[in-house]
Enzyme design. Sequence first.
Site, PDB file in Angstrom:
ATOM      1  NE  ARG A  61      -3.905   2.231   1.828  1.00 12.44           N
ATOM      2  CZ  ARG A  61      -4.877   2.739   3.315  1.00 12.44           C
ATOM      3  NH1 ARG A  61      -4.165   2.660   4.526  1.00 12.44           N
ATOM      4  NH2 ARG A  61      -4.843   3.173   3.013  1.00 12.44           N
ATOM      5  CG  HIS A  65      -1.697   5.527  -0.198  1.00 13.84           C
ATOM      6  ND1 HIS A  65      -2.156   5.939   1.002  1.00 13.84           N
ATOM      7  CD2 HIS A  65      -2.427   4.521  -0.620  1.00 13.84           C
ATOM      8  CE1 HIS A  65      -3.862   5.236   0.799  1.00 13.84           C
ATOM      9  NE2 HIS A  65      -3.658   4.385  -0.390  1.00 13.84           N
ATOM     10  CG  ASP A  66       6.113   6.931  -3.548  1.00 11.35           C
ATOM     11  OD1 ASP A  66       5.664   8.302  -3.735  1.00 11.35           O
ATOM     12  OD2 ASP A  66       6.872   6.270  -4.104  1.00 11.35           O
ATOM     13  CB  VAL A  69       0.662  11.874  -4.242  1.00 12.46           C
ATOM     14  CG1 VAL A  69       0.471  13.220  -4.134  1.00 12.46           C
ATOM     15  CG2 VAL A  69      -0.524  11.130  -3.340  1.00 12.46           C
ATOM     16  CG  ASP A  89       8.108  11.520  -5.403  1.00 15.23           C
ATOM     17  OD1 ASP A  89       6.936  10.787  -4.663  1.00 15.23           O
ATOM     18  OD2 ASP A  89       8.132  12.416  -5.899  1.00 15.23           O
ATOM     19  CG  ASN A 109      -1.699   8.916   2.942  1.00 16.37           C
ATOM     20  OD1 ASN A 109      -2.007   8.101   2.621  1.00 16.37           O
ATOM     21  ND2 ASN A 109      -0.346   9.901   2.493  1.00 16.37           N
ATOM     22  CG  HIS A 208      -7.904  -3.726  -1.468  1.00 17.73           C
ATOM     23  ND1 HIS A 208      -9.441  -3.461  -1.377  1.00 17.73           N
ATOM     24  CD2 HIS A 208      -6.966  -3.286  -0.979  1.00 17.73           C
ATOM     25  CE1 HIS A 208      -8.057  -1.545  -1.529  1.00 17.73           C
ATOM     26  NE2 HIS A 208      -7.350  -1.482  -1.283  1.00 17.73           N
ATOM     27  CG  ASP A 260      -9.928 -12.609   1.436  1.00 19.38           C
ATOM     28  OD1 ASP A 260     -10.394 -13.111   1.357  1.00 19.38           O
ATOM     29  OD2 ASP A 260      -8.776 -13.317   0.662  1.00 19.38           O
ATOM     30  CB  THR A 263      -7.367 -16.576   2.218  1.00 21.60           C
ATOM     31  OG1 THR A 263      -7.555 -16.090   0.672  1.00 21.60           O
ATOM     32  CG2 THR A 263      -7.951 -17.649   2.090  1.00 21.60           C
TER      33      THR A 263
END
Length: 341
Positions: A61, A65-66, A69, A89, A109, A208, A260, A263
């Site tokens: 994740r 999220h890096d 943006v 970056d 975040n 996910h 999930d 599992t």
Amino acid sequence: MTSVGFVLMSYVFFFFFLSVGRCQLQTGFYASSCPNAESIVKSEVSKATQQDSRLPASLIRLHFHDCFVQVSATGQFVESVFFVPQGCDASVLLDDTSSFTGEKTAGPNNNSLRGFEVIDTIKTSLESSCKGVVSCADILAIAARDSSVITGGPSWDVRLGRRDSTTASLSGANSQIPSPAFTVNQLISAFTAKGLSAEDMFTLSGAHTIGQAKCSSFSGRLFNNSGSGQPDPSIRQGFLKSLQSACPQGGDATALQPLDVATATTFDNQYYSNLLLGRGLLNSDQVLSTTVGTARNFVKAYSSDQSKFFSNFAGSMINMGNISPLTTPNGIIRSNCRVPS
Ligand code: HEM
């Protein structure tokens, strides 16, 4: 130069830097400058996962999220230098200080992203082997691949050569990371805005298959869906009851549930089977199967063909890792991933 000429030159520079950024990533980038780079990352991810089985999910994740943006997609002039949009970056890793605002307090975040300490450990280990060589942005990309593999998911050759930013965008993190309340069309738009396809979205949502979400990320569906006073009818009854008891109204909004339900720590295609059974946790998960059309077709295909999901996931992760990286001569190699210098 006339103003028309100036604008034209700006576009030429913009697309030149953009294309340079996209082309320069390559596999084996550290083969001579830091031959053990990838094995160091792998070994630290493995050690840390033994302490915390959720960690691989958190690392995948972080990379997402890096990369998602960017600064203004049209670029911006700063001190007469034309800046390209910055995607992968390592901006997400920068700490806030009294004179610097990073992305960690952005809505998607804050009190949610994890794994920063492991990235620090990996960086320290890399700095002691090859000082000033491996970027924090590349660490995130390698760690994401290793996290997939360690939980049973696919592997891929990670393209490397990203450099780190000295800037971050709080407003970008607030506006560009998709919301779990989004519809399929809104999700597709969020991905196409990054140069990714609808298919990339259907496929990357399969991340996910591991990890956890806080009650606050989905509790709106449980009691008063979209202000209807009723639960989301697409949640299967038994699953609804168990979520309502895990996340009661007025209860602890930070309590966790697995993304999930079947599992939770294994990277497999069960996520897609869950969706077909009304057992998706987030609205943005469940809508992939309740919205008739291409999304649902992908959900069905992946639920019955794990190898197709795996090979597409590997390809889509490479696409995501290509979102406007900073490459030479732009960016820096941070010595501490939290500090922009
Ligand atoms: C399609 C749009 C997406 C939305 C709306 C979304 C939303 C979310 C939300 C709300 C959470 C739970 C956060 C919390 O409650 O603290 C989450 C967790 C997670 N997301 Fe996504 N996500 C999306 C796409 C992705 C993508 C593309 C990836 C990676 C390729 C990804 C990987 C993960 C993982 C692994 C977790 C669990 C993290 C952990 O347990 O620490 N997500 N996501």
